[in-house]
Design a protein around this motif. Structure first.
Motif, short mmCIF file in Angstrom:
data_model
loop_
_atom_site.label_atom_id
_atom_site.label_comp_id
_atom_site.label_asym_id
_atom_site.label_seq_id
_atom_site.Cartn_x
_atom_site.Cartn_y
_atom_site.Cartn_z
N VAL A 75 0.86 -1.19 0.00
CA VAL A 75 0.00 0.00 0.00
C VAL A 75 0.89 1.24 0.00
CG1 VAL A 75 -1.90 1.22 1.11
CG2 VAL A 75 -1.74 -1.29 1.32
N VAL A 76 0.79 2.02 -1.05
CA VAL A 76 1.59 3.25 -1.18
C VAL A 76 0.79 4.40 -0.58
CG1 VAL A 76 2.86 4.74 -2.78
CG2 VAL A 76 2.62 2.29 -3.27
N VAL A 77 1.41 5.10 0.38
CA VAL A 77 0.72 6.17 1.11
C VAL A 77 1.31 7.51 0.68
CG1 VAL A 77 0.09 7.06 3.39
CG2 VAL A 77 0.38 4.58 3.05
N MET A 78 0.45 8.42 0.24
CA MET A 78 0.91 9.71 -0.29
C MET A 78 -0.11 10.79 0.00
SD MET A 78 -0.06 8.68 -4.13
CE MET A 78 -0.15 7.00 -3.58
N ALA A 79 0.28 12.04 -0.19
CA ALA A 79 -0.67 13.15 -0.02
C ALA A 79 -0.23 14.34 -0.85
CB ALA A 79 -0.75 13.56 1.45
N ASP A 80 -1.21 15.20 -1.11
CA ASP A 80 -0.94 16.47 -1.79
C ASP A 80 -0.51 17.46 -0.70
OD1 ASP A 80 -1.07 18.97 -2.96
OD2 ASP A 80 -2.92 18.54 -4.08
N ASP A 81 0.77 17.85 -0.72
CA ASP A 81 1.29 18.69 0.37
C ASP A 81 0.84 20.14 0.27
OD1 ASP A 81 2.90 19.39 -1.78
OD2 ASP A 81 4.71 19.57 -0.58
N THR A 82 0.16 20.51 -0.82
CA THR A 82 -0.38 21.87 -0.89
C THR A 82 -1.72 21.96 -0.14
OG1 THR A 82 -1.58 21.52 -2.96
CG2 THR A 82 0.70 22.27 -3.14
N LYS A 83 -2.28 20.81 0.20
CA LYS A 83 -3.60 20.80 0.88
C LYS A 83 -3.47 20.84 2.39
CE LYS A 83 -6.37 18.76 -2.76
NZ LYS A 83 -6.91 17.51 -3.25
N THR A 84 -2.31 20.44 2.92
CA THR A 84 -2.09 20.51 4.37
C THR A 84 -0.59 20.52 4.67
OG1 THR A 84 -2.30 19.35 6.47
CG2 THR A 84 -2.42 17.98 4.49
N GLU A 85 -0.22 21.37 5.65
CA GLU A 85 1.19 21.39 6.07
C GLU A 85 1.50 20.16 6.92
OE1 GLU A 85 -1.16 22.89 9.22
OE2 GLU A 85 -1.19 23.45 7.11
N ALA A 86 0.46 19.45 7.35
CA ALA A 86 0.66 18.28 8.23
C ALA A 86 0.61 16.97 7.44
CB ALA A 86 -0.39 18.28 9.34
N TRP A 87 1.02 17.03 6.17
CA TRP A 87 0.87 15.83 5.34
C TRP A 87 1.73 14.66 5.85
CZ3 TRP A 87 4.44 13.13 2.38
CH2 TRP A 87 5.68 13.74 2.21
N ILE A 88 2.90 14.97 6.42
CA ILE A 88 3.77 13.88 6.91
C ILE A 88 3.10 13.19 8.10
CG2 ILE A 88 6.01 13.30 7.94
CD1 ILE A 88 7.21 15.64 6.35
N GLU A 89 2.57 14.01 9.02
CA GLU A 89 1.87 13.44 10.18
C GLU A 89 0.65 12.63 9.72
OE1 GLU A 89 2.91 16.53 9.82
OE2 GLU A 89 3.99 17.17 11.60
N ASP A 90 -0.15 13.23 8.82
CA ASP A 90 -1.37 12.55 8.37
C ASP A 90 -1.06 11.22 7.69
OD1 ASP A 90 -2.69 14.73 9.39
OD2 ASP A 90 -3.29 15.55 7.45
N CYS A 91 -0.02 11.22 6.84
CA CYS A 91 0.35 9.98 6.16
C CYS A 91 0.96 8.97 7.14
CB CYS A 91 1.34 10.26 5.01
SG CYS A 91 0.56 10.99 3.58
N SER A 92 1.65 9.47 8.17
CA SER A 92 2.23 8.57 9.17
C SER A 92 1.12 7.90 9.97
CB SER A 92 3.16 9.33 10.11
OG SER A 92 4.25 9.87 9.39
N VAL A 93 0.12 8.68 10.35
CA VAL A 93 -1.01 8.11 11.10
C VAL A 93 -1.71 7.05 10.24
CG1 VAL A 93 -3.27 8.62 12.09
CG2 VAL A 93 -1.35 10.16 12.53
N ALA A 94 -1.94 7.36 8.98
CA ALA A 94 -2.60 6.39 8.09
C ALA A 94 -1.74 5.13 7.93
CB ALA A 94 -2.86 7.04 6.72
N SER A 95 -0.43 5.32 7.88
CA SER A 95 0.47 4.16 7.73
C SER A 95 0.37 3.24 8.94
CB SER A 95 1.92 4.63 7.56
OG SER A 95 2.06 5.38 6.38
N ILE A 96 0.35 3.82 10.13
CA ILE A 96 0.28 2.98 11.34
C ILE A 96 -1.12 2.38 11.49
CG2 ILE A 96 -0.24 4.72 13.12
CD1 ILE A 96 2.42 1.98 13.43
N PHE A 97 -2.15 3.10 11.06
CA PHE A 97 -3.51 2.51 11.05
C PHE A 97 -3.51 1.26 10.16
CE2 PHE A 97 -7.33 5.07 12.60
CZ PHE A 97 -6.66 5.61 13.68
#
Ligand code: FMN
Length: 172
Positions: A75-97
């Motif tokens: 599962v490749v986890v990614m985000a549009d970093d222009t939509k949130t400055e917290a993209w690393i945190e959000d993707c990390s939370v999704a990864s651990i979920f």
């Protein structure tokens, strides 16, 4: 939940057994239920089962991605970093979920770091993954979660062996 957390270890060898579609659906639901800063939900997930693509992803980095070779699901986890400055945190939370949900479904799993890693001297691991999977320019790739039935035994770490000195009370 504490039992799932206790049992989770990184699994880097998988059997050939495919992940059932019902379990894939539950993993997808878990990813979409992960909390995101300001509910931006800027993440996107690619569930890769195509064997040739998984073999290509296994070569994303010179070290630390080869484990994907035997995984039936990545599962490749990614985000549009222009939509949130917290993209690393959000993707990390999704990864651990994804990891903990996989564990709860009896599936071995391992985080493969892509952000900030090199493929070779000329290309980042992120550029390599984006090119292989046709990921649009605006997306930033954080991780790939390898998932499948475990083909290795990993010991649960006894609670007394944890780094309890990292826990502070009231003041550092
Ligand atoms: C942010 C992050 C990045 C990681 N990247 C990799 C990786 O690229 N390749 C790998 O084999 N393991 C990777 N891991 C797994 C760690 O090596 C592993 O969690 C750690 O050694 C502890 O072992 P355990 O998961 O079995 O408890 C990563 C874990 C985290 C949290």
């Amino acid at each position: 939940m504490i039992d799932i957390i206790r049992q989770r270890r990184s699994i880097r060898k998988f059997t050939e057994q495919a992940v059932e579609s019902e379990k894939i659906k539950l993993l997808q639901e878990a990813a979409l239920r992960s909390p995101a800063s300001k509910s931006a939900n800027a993440w996107e997930f690619i569930f890769v089962q195509d064997k040739a693509l998984i073999q290509a992803l296994a070569m994303a980095k010179p070290f630390g991605s080869k484990l994907l070779e035997s995984a039936p699901l990545a599962v490749v986890v990614m985000a549009d970093d222009t939509k949130t400055e917290a993209w690393i945190e959000d993707c990390s939370v999704a990864s651990i979920f994804l990891q903990l949900t996989a564990q709860s479904l009896g599936l071995g799993n391992c985080w493969v770091q892509i952000r900030g890693r090199e493929h070779d001297e000329e290309e980042s691991a992120e550029e390599y993954v984006k090119e292989k999977l046709g990921i649009p320019e605006n997306q930033k790739v954080l991780s790939i979660i390898a998932i499948g039935y475990s083909a290795q035994e990993r010991k649960i770490i006894p609670a007394e062996d944890l780094q309890w000195d990292k826990i502070h009370q009231d003041r550092f």
